[in-house]
Each structure stands twice: as structure tokens, then as C-alpha cells.
Design a protein around this motif. Sequence first.
Motif, mmCIF file in Angstrom:
data_model
loop_
_atom_site.group_PDB
_atom_site.id
_atom_site.type_symbol
_atom_site.label_atom_id
_atom_site.label_comp_id
_atom_site.label_asym_id
_atom_site.label_seq_id
_atom_site.Cartn_x
_atom_site.Cartn_y
_atom_site.Cartn_z
ATOM 1 N N VAL A 2 -6.403 38.060 -3.642
ATOM 2 C CA VAL A 2 -5.869 38.156 -2.290
ATOM 3 C C VAL A 2 -6.026 39.578 -1.777
ATOM 4 N N SER A 25 -7.352 37.190 3.016
ATOM 5 C CA SER A 25 -8.341 36.344 2.357
ATOM 6 C C SER A 25 -7.946 36.137 0.911
ATOM 7 N N GLY A 26 -8.522 35.095 0.327
ATOM 8 C CA GLY A 26 -8.199 34.773 -1.056
ATOM 9 C C GLY A 26 -7.621 33.375 -1.164
ATOM 10 N N ILE A 27 -7.185 33.043 -2.363
ATOM 11 C CA ILE A 27 -6.628 31.713 -2.615
ATOM 12 C C ILE A 27 -5.137 31.775 -2.300
ATOM 13 N N LYS A 29 -1.578 30.154 -0.776
ATOM 14 C CA LYS A 29 -0.804 28.948 -0.505
ATOM 15 C C LYS A 29 -0.122 29.055 0.855
ATOM 16 N N PRO A 101 0.358 33.485 -3.342
ATOM 17 C CA PRO A 101 -0.929 33.023 -3.866
ATOM 18 C C PRO A 101 -0.751 31.752 -4.694
ATOM 19 N N TRP A 102 -1.759 30.902 -4.706
ATOM 20 C CA TRP A 102 -1.700 29.714 -5.549
ATOM 21 C C TRP A 102 -1.571 30.115 -7.026
ATOM 22 N N ALA A 103 -2.099 31.263 -7.380
ATOM 23 C CA ALA A 103 -2.109 31.678 -8.789
ATOM 24 C C ALA A 103 -0.716 31.952 -9.330
#
Length: 121
Positions: A2, A25-27, A29, A101-103
Motif C-alpha cells: 500500500v 494504491s495497493g491491495i 480493503k 489492507p487485505w493483508a
Amino acid sequence: QVQLVEFGGGLVQAGGSLRLSCAASGIIKSINAMAWYRQAPGKQRELVAGVTSGGSTNYADSVKGRFTISRDNVKKMVYLEMNSLKPEDTAVYYCNANIVPWATMSPVPYWGQGTQVTVSS
């Protein structure tokens, strides 16, 4: 990974206008509150304006009536429209966002790299 990237800084004469943009930007949520901060030479970083995920805004007294913060949740962007600029608005402007983040599935504050705004008298 992110990240936040700012665009739109520059040199402008007093009384002029600039528009700053910041893209996440990035993964991701979700994004909670987003904000713009600034830091002038020799001074502490200060909050300029903030906007919640629902669109509620708040501003520093020094910029009320001159600056407008907005966001586009679909594009994952936040903007700062700056009008009637003054030399004392000169600073590095930073984008800040509370991102999930989803992570990690937990909110984490992220900062952009900063963009210089210089207002000449």
C-alpha cells in the motif's frame, strides 16, 4: 504494498490557486479517514484538513473558507483545492490515510512522500 502518492504541488503567486491530489494504491480493503497535513521549515507538521469515509470534513482555522478537501472513494483519491493562497501557506504538504489492507485487516496510517507548495508574495 500500500502506498500514497501526491500530485499537484508547485510555485504560485499570492492570491492564486492550486489543487493537490493523492492516490492510494495497493491491495486495499477499505479507507477510513483521509487528510492533508503540512510542514513549514522549522515548524511542526500540522493538520490542514480531514475528511471521513462518510464525507464529513474539518479544517484548520487558518485555511477555513479558502481550502476544500474532498475524496473519491471509488478512485481511492483525496483532493485539496487551495484558493486565495498566502505566503504563509508555503510548506510541504503530506497526504495521510487510515487504510485497512487485505493483508492485515487492521487500520494502518499511511503517509505520502510530500509535495512542495510555495506561495510567493
